[in-house]
Motif scaffolding. Structure first.
Motif, PDB file in Angstrom:
ATOM      1  N   GLN A  60      -7.161   3.967   5.481  1.00  0.00           N
ATOM      2  CA  GLN A  60      -7.853   3.128   4.897  1.00  0.00           C
ATOM      3  C   GLN A  60      -7.926   1.887   5.195  1.00  0.00           C
ATOM      4  O   GLN A  60      -7.229   1.314   5.822  1.00  0.00           O
ATOM      5  CB  GLN A  60      -7.581   3.234   3.367  1.00  0.00           C
ATOM      6  CG  GLN A  60      -6.285   2.828   3.214  1.00  0.00           C
ATOM      7  CD  GLN A  60      -5.632   2.629   1.761  1.00  0.00           C
ATOM      8  OE1 GLN A  60      -6.460   3.673   0.822  1.00  0.00           O
ATOM      9  NE2 GLN A  60      -4.454   2.401   1.456  1.00  0.00           N
TER      10      GLN A  60
ATOM     11  N   GLN B 217     -11.399  -1.100   1.124  1.00  0.00           N
ATOM     12  CA  GLN B 217     -11.571   0.375   0.342  1.00  0.00           C
ATOM     13  C   GLN B 217     -10.202   0.661  -0.644  1.00  0.00           C
ATOM     14  O   GLN B 217     -10.333   1.389  -1.329  1.00  0.00           O
ATOM     15  CB  GLN B 217     -11.785   1.593   1.172  1.00  0.00           C
ATOM     16  CG  GLN B 217     -13.398   1.503   1.785  1.00  0.00           C
ATOM     17  CD  GLN B 217     -13.550   1.848   3.017  1.00  0.00           C
ATOM     18  OE1 GLN B 217     -12.547   2.275   3.763  1.00  0.00           O
ATOM     19  NE2 GLN B 217     -14.547   1.454   3.759  1.00  0.00           N
ATOM     20  N   SER B 218      -9.449  -0.070  -0.377  1.00  0.00           N
ATOM     21  CA  SER B 218      -8.259   0.014  -1.052  1.00  0.00           C
ATOM     22  C   SER B 218      -7.998  -0.448  -2.668  1.00  0.00           C
ATOM     23  O   SER B 218      -9.118  -0.989  -2.924  1.00  0.00           O
ATOM     24  CB  SER B 218      -7.004  -0.750  -0.530  1.00  0.00           C
ATOM     25  OG  SER B 218      -7.324  -2.199  -0.595  1.00  0.00           O
ATOM     26  N   PRO B 219      -7.333   0.329  -3.605  1.00  0.00           N
ATOM     27  CA  PRO B 219      -7.338  -0.185  -4.702  1.00  0.00           C
ATOM     28  C   PRO B 219      -7.082  -1.667  -5.006  1.00  0.00           C
ATOM     29  O   PRO B 219      -6.554  -2.226  -4.344  1.00  0.00           O
ATOM     30  CB  PRO B 219      -6.286   0.777  -5.528  1.00  0.00           C
ATOM     31  CG  PRO B 219      -6.091   1.580  -4.635  1.00  0.00           C
ATOM     32  CD  PRO B 219      -6.337   1.137  -3.374  1.00  0.00           C
ATOM     33  N   PHE B 220      -7.773  -2.227  -6.171  1.00  0.00           N
ATOM     34  CA  PHE B 220      -7.853  -3.871  -6.123  1.00  0.00           C
ATOM     35  C   PHE B 220      -6.635  -4.243  -6.197  1.00  0.00           C
ATOM     36  O   PHE B 220      -6.232  -5.381  -5.736  1.00  0.00           O
ATOM     37  CB  PHE B 220      -8.894  -4.060  -7.218  1.00  0.00           C
ATOM     38  CG  PHE B 220      -8.922  -5.571  -7.248  1.00  0.00           C
ATOM     39  CD1 PHE B 220      -9.846  -6.309  -6.579  1.00  0.00           C
ATOM     40  CD2 PHE B 220      -8.392  -6.224  -8.457  1.00  0.00           C
ATOM     41  CE1 PHE B 220      -9.728  -7.635  -6.802  1.00  0.00           C
ATOM     42  CE2 PHE B 220      -8.325  -7.633  -8.459  1.00  0.00           C
ATOM     43  CZ  PHE B 220      -9.145  -8.276  -7.687  1.00  0.00           C
ATOM     44  N   SER B 221      -5.604  -3.595  -7.210  1.00  0.00           N
ATOM     45  CA  SER B 221      -4.315  -4.132  -7.431  1.00  0.00           C
ATOM     46  C   SER B 221      -3.532  -4.244  -6.019  1.00  0.00           C
ATOM     47  O   SER B 221      -2.968  -5.158  -5.759  1.00  0.00           O
ATOM     48  CB  SER B 221      -3.620  -3.318  -8.570  1.00  0.00           C
ATOM     49  OG  SER B 221      -3.677  -1.954  -8.077  1.00  0.00           O
ATOM     50  N   GLN B 222      -3.621  -3.233  -5.375  1.00  0.00           N
ATOM     51  CA  GLN B 222      -2.807  -3.256  -4.324  1.00  0.00           C
ATOM     52  C   GLN B 222      -3.312  -4.062  -3.229  1.00  0.00           C
ATOM     53  O   GLN B 222      -2.650  -4.939  -2.591  1.00  0.00           O
ATOM     54  CB  GLN B 222      -2.802  -1.680  -3.523  1.00  0.00           C
ATOM     55  CG  GLN B 222      -1.998  -0.754  -4.372  1.00  0.00           C
ATOM     56  CD  GLN B 222      -2.215   0.631  -3.572  1.00  0.00           C
ATOM     57  OE1 GLN B 222      -2.683   0.706  -2.537  1.00  0.00           O
ATOM     58  NE2 GLN B 222      -1.485   1.584  -3.940  1.00  0.00           N
ATOM     59  N   ARG B 223      -4.754  -4.542  -3.119  1.00  0.00           N
ATOM     60  CA  ARG B 223      -5.145  -5.294  -2.024  1.00  0.00           C
ATOM     61  C   ARG B 223      -4.836  -6.879  -2.619  1.00  0.00           C
ATOM     62  O   ARG B 223      -4.484  -7.475  -1.717  1.00  0.00           O
ATOM     63  CB  ARG B 223      -6.685  -5.213  -2.272  1.00  0.00           C
ATOM     64  CG  ARG B 223      -7.445  -5.732  -1.114  1.00  0.00           C
ATOM     65  CD  ARG B 223      -8.975  -6.002  -1.424  1.00  0.00           C
ATOM     66  NE  ARG B 223      -9.457  -4.651  -2.222  1.00  0.00           N
ATOM     67  CZ  ARG B 223     -10.609  -4.787  -2.869  1.00  0.00           C
ATOM     68  NH1 ARG B 223     -11.445  -5.941  -2.826  1.00  0.00           N
ATOM     69  NH2 ARG B 223     -11.205  -4.084  -3.451  1.00  0.00           N
TER      70      ARG B 223
ATOM     71  N   TYR C  87       0.302   4.417   3.916  1.00  0.00           N
ATOM     72  CA  TYR C  87      -0.777   3.958   4.261  1.00  0.00           C
ATOM     73  C   TYR C  87      -1.581   4.045   5.578  1.00  0.00           C
ATOM     74  O   TYR C  87      -2.966   4.006   5.748  1.00  0.00           O
ATOM     75  CB  TYR C  87      -0.818   2.154   3.844  1.00  0.00           C
ATOM     76  CG  TYR C  87      -0.119   1.441   4.931  1.00  0.00           C
ATOM     77  CD1 TYR C  87      -0.969   0.789   6.015  1.00  0.00           C
ATOM     78  CD2 TYR C  87       1.214   1.369   5.295  1.00  0.00           C
ATOM     79  CE1 TYR C  87      -0.512   0.145   7.145  1.00  0.00           C
ATOM     80  CE2 TYR C  87       1.761   0.726   6.337  1.00  0.00           C
ATOM     81  CZ  TYR C  87       0.987   0.061   7.393  1.00  0.00           C
ATOM     82  OH  TYR C  87       1.619  -0.506   8.374  1.00  0.00           O
TER      83      TYR C  87
ATOM     84  N   SER D  12     -15.575  -8.765  -0.198  1.00  0.00           N
ATOM     85  CA  SER D  12     -16.376  -7.952  -0.947  1.00  0.00           C
ATOM     86  C   SER D  12     -17.697  -8.318  -0.218  1.00  0.00           C
ATOM     87  O   SER D  12     -18.500  -7.516  -0.232  1.00  0.00           O
ATOM     88  CB  SER D  12     -16.336  -8.312  -2.301  1.00  0.00           C
ATOM     89  OG  SER D  12     -16.617  -9.693  -2.583  1.00  0.00           O
TER      90      SER D  12
ATOM     91  N   PHE E 276       0.823  -1.021  -0.124  1.00  0.00           N
ATOM     92  CA  PHE E 276      -0.089  -0.097   0.009  1.00  0.00           C
ATOM     93  C   PHE E 276       0.866   1.204   0.190  1.00  0.00           C
ATOM     94  O   PHE E 276       0.308   2.358  -0.026  1.00  0.00           O
ATOM     95  CB  PHE E 276      -0.836  -0.170   1.040  1.00  0.00           C
ATOM     96  CG  PHE E 276      -2.056  -1.184   1.198  1.00  0.00           C
ATOM     97  CD1 PHE E 276      -2.892  -1.188   0.173  1.00  0.00           C
ATOM     98  CD2 PHE E 276      -2.019  -2.187   2.446  1.00  0.00           C
ATOM     99  CE1 PHE E 276      -3.703  -2.222   0.319  1.00  0.00           C
ATOM    100  CE2 PHE E 276      -2.810  -3.264   2.255  1.00  0.00           C
ATOM    101  CZ  PHE E 276      -3.701  -3.177   1.309  1.00  0.00           C
TER     102      PHE E 276
ATOM    103  N   GLN F 278      -3.736   7.422   5.431  1.00  0.00           N
ATOM    104  CA  GLN F 278      -4.676   7.702   4.975  1.00  0.00           C
ATOM    105  C   GLN F 278      -6.097   6.971   5.849  1.00  0.00           C
ATOM    106  O   GLN F 278      -7.124   7.022   5.402  1.00  0.00           O
ATOM    107  CB  GLN F 278      -4.682   7.133   3.529  1.00  0.00           C
ATOM    108  CG  GLN F 278      -3.984   7.832   2.668  1.00  0.00           C
ATOM    109  CD  GLN F 278      -3.137   6.921   1.688  1.00  0.00           C
ATOM    110  OE1 GLN F 278      -3.610   6.044   1.357  1.00  0.00           O
ATOM    111  NE2 GLN F 278      -2.386   7.644   0.874  1.00  0.00           N
TER     112      GLN F 278
END
Lengths: 169, 276
Positions: free
Chosen positions: A104, A108-114, A99, A163, A95, A102
Motif C-alpha cells: 500500500q 491510501q493507508s488508514p488515517f490513524s496509522q498514517r 505492511y 492529500s 503499519f 499489501q
C-alpha cells in the motif's frame, strides 16, 4: 523506471528550493518554522527488497542541500539521515509487520496509522535538528518547546501536501 | 576476515547511516570550534545564485520600506548638517587628526537572513573581489547588524548579532561604561543582552546603547538600541541589561560594510606589545 527517477529528482529539487526560499523566511514566531522538505523522505517509494543504501544516502544529501543554504553546519544532514535510517522500523511500528505484503501507499493507508508514522518521523527529525543546532543541554526546555510547536505546523503542511497530490482511483 | 566481510554486508545500512551521521555531526562540531573555516556555508555560487534570483523578485515588495528608510536617514543627516552649521562642512576642517576618515563604507544587499536559529547568519552580495574581508563590521542606517565571518569571490556570510557566538563591545551613550553584547537564544530576536557593565553606572530604562569603539571592527558611536530591562548578575557587581535592538532584524534589506583602514596597523601594534 526512468520516469520514477526523474519524478523523484524533481521533487528533491523543488522541496529544497521551497524550503530555503519560502518556508525558512516565514515569520510567525521565533518558535515556529516548518520543515516541509522531509516530505521527500516520508513518501519516497521504497520496499524491503530495494536497496536501502541509496535511500539513506539520498536522505543525507537532502539534509546537506538544505544545510548548504542555511549556514547550519551539518544539523539538517544529521537529522535527515537519522529519519532516513529509522523509516523502516517506524513503518513497521505504525503499519504493522505485514505492511510490505499489501503494497500500500502512504496516501491510501488508514488515517490513524498514517498520522502515527508521520508524527514519529517529524518529531524525531525536529528534535534532532533543534538539539544539534542548539549544541548544548542547557536549553532543553526551549528545544522541546520549539520541537513541539514547529512539528504541529510541519504535520499540517505534510498532511495537506499528501492529500493534495493523492492519485484518484 | 570472512566474518568481518559478512558482518559488513549484513549491517551495511546501519554502517552507512553511522558514517553519514558522524560526518554531519563532524561538520557541525567543526563549525562550532573553528567558526572561521566552515566549508559548508551559503557563500557559494549555487546558494548565492538562488538567493539572488529570489531577492530580485522580492525586492519589489519592499521598495516602499527601503525608500522610507532612506528618507528617514537623509532627514537625520540633514538635521545634523544644519545643527553643525554649513560653515563646518569645509575642506579646511578635515584635518589629518580626524579619526572618521579612516573608515570606508561599502554597500551590499542582503540575500539571505535568518533570525530563528541559535546561530544566525546573513548572506550579502559582496565578496573578496569587491574588497570585503573577514572581521569587517556590518551596519544599516538603524544600527549594527553583525560582523563578516566568511567570504567567497562574490558573496560574504555575516555573523548576525543574533548569534550565540557573537561578542561585541558596546557602551552606554551617557556614561561611557562599556560591556559585552551577546545574544541568548531563549530571548527573542528583538533583544540582545549587554553584560559586564559595572554597577557604578547609572542606568535608566530607555537609555541609548552604542558600540564602544574598543575593537577595530566598529567605530565608536554606532547605534545598537535602548535599555528595556536590567537586573544584576549573581555576584551583584555588574548589570545584565536587555537591549531592544533599534534595527528590525527580520527585515534588513541593504547594509553598509565598514572597512577600517588602520586595522592592520592597530593589530600589529597590539601583537608586538603582547609579545614583549
Amino acid at each position: 523506471m526512468n520516469n520514477a527517477v526523474l519524478l523523484q529528482s524533481v521533487r528533491f529539487i523543488v522541496l529544497v528550493l521551497l524550503q530555503v526560499t519560502l518556508l525558512n523566511t516565514i515569520n510567525l514566531s521565533q518558535y515556529i518554522n516548518p520543515y516541509l522538505y522531509i516530505l521527500f523522505i516520508i513518501t519516497f517509494p521504497i520496499s524491503d527488497k530495494d536497496n536501502r543504501l541509496l535511500f539513506i544516502f539520498l536522505s543525507f544529501l537532502l539534509g546537506l542541500s538544505v544545510d548548504l543554504f542555511s549556514d547550519s553546519g551539518g544539523a539538517h544532514a544529521a537529522a535527515s539521515v537519522l529519519i532516513g535510517y529509522l523509516r523502516k522500523p517506524y513503518m513497521r511500528f505504525s503499519f504493522g509487520v505485514s505492511y510490505q505484503q499489501q503494497g500500500q501507499k502512504i496516501a491510501q493507508s488508514p488515517f490513524s496509522q498514517r498520522l502515527i508514522y508521520i508524527s514519529l518521523m517529524i518529531l524525531t527529525h525536529h528534535l534532532t535538528l533543534f538539539f544539534i543546532e542548539s549544541f548544548s543541554f542547557a536549553n532543553m526546555m526551549y528545544v522541546i518547546q520549539k520541537t513541539l510547536l514547529s512539528s504541529i505546523l510541519t504535520l499540517v503542511l505534510i498532511l495537506f501536501s499528501i492529500s493534495m497530490f493523492k492519485k484518484k482511483q | 576476515m570472512r566474518q568481518i566481510i559478512i558482518f559488513i554486508v549484513r549491517n551495511k545500512n546501519f554502517l552507512l547511516f553511522l558514517l553519514l551521521f558522524c560526518f554531519s555531526l563532524g561538520i557541525t562540531i567543526h563549525s562550532h570550534i573553528f567558526h572561521r573555516s566552515t566549508f559548508i556555508n551559503s557563500a557559494n555560487f549555487i546558494s548565492g545564485g538562488v538567493y539572488g534570483t529570489v531577492t530580485n523578485i522580492s525586492d519589489y515588495f519592499s521598495l516602499k520600506t527601503y525608500n522610507n528608510r532612506l528618507i528617514d536617514e537623509n532627514i537625520r543627516l540633514r538635521e545634523e548638517l544644519l545643527k553643525n552649521g554649513i560653515s563646518e562642512i569645509d575642506s579646511t576642517v578635515t584635518s589629518s587628526t580626524d579619526s572618521t576618515t579612516n573608515y570606508v563604507l561599502h554597500r551590499a544587499e542582503v540575500y539571505k537572513n535568518s533570525y530563528k536559529a541559535p546561530k544566525n547568519y546573513l548572506l550579502i552580495n559582496k565578496g573578496s573581489h569587491q574588497g570585503i574581508k573577514e572581521d569587517m563590521g556590518v551596519i544599516t542606517s538603524g544600527g549594527i547588524i553583525g560582523i563578516v565571518e566568511n567570504t567567497s569571490a562574490n558573496y560574504a556570510v555575516v555573523q548576525s548579532v543574533l548569534n550565540t557566538n557573537s561578542q561585541i563591545n558596546a557602551s552606554l551613550k551617557n556614561t561611557n561604561h562599556f560591556g559585552t553584547l551577546s545574544w541568548n537564544e531563549k530571548k527573542d530576536y528583538r533583544k540582545v543582552q549587554l553584560t559586564d557593565i559595572p554597577k557604578q553606572a547609572n542606568i535608566k530604562i530607555g537609555d541609548t546603547i552604542i558600540t564602544g569603539g574598543m575593537s577595530s571592527i566598529f567605530p565608536k558611536g554606532i547605534l545598537v538600541g535602548t535599555v528595556e530591562k536590567f537586573t544584576f548578575n549573581q555576584s551583584g557587581n555588574a548589570y545584565i541589561i536587555d537591549v531592544k535592538l533599534n534595527n528590525d532584524m527580520t527585515n534588513v534589506g541593504y547594509v553598509y560594510i565598514i572597512e577600517n583602514k588602520d586595522k592592520n596597523e592597530i593589530e600589529q601594534l597590539l601583537e608586538t606589545t603582547e609579545n614583549e
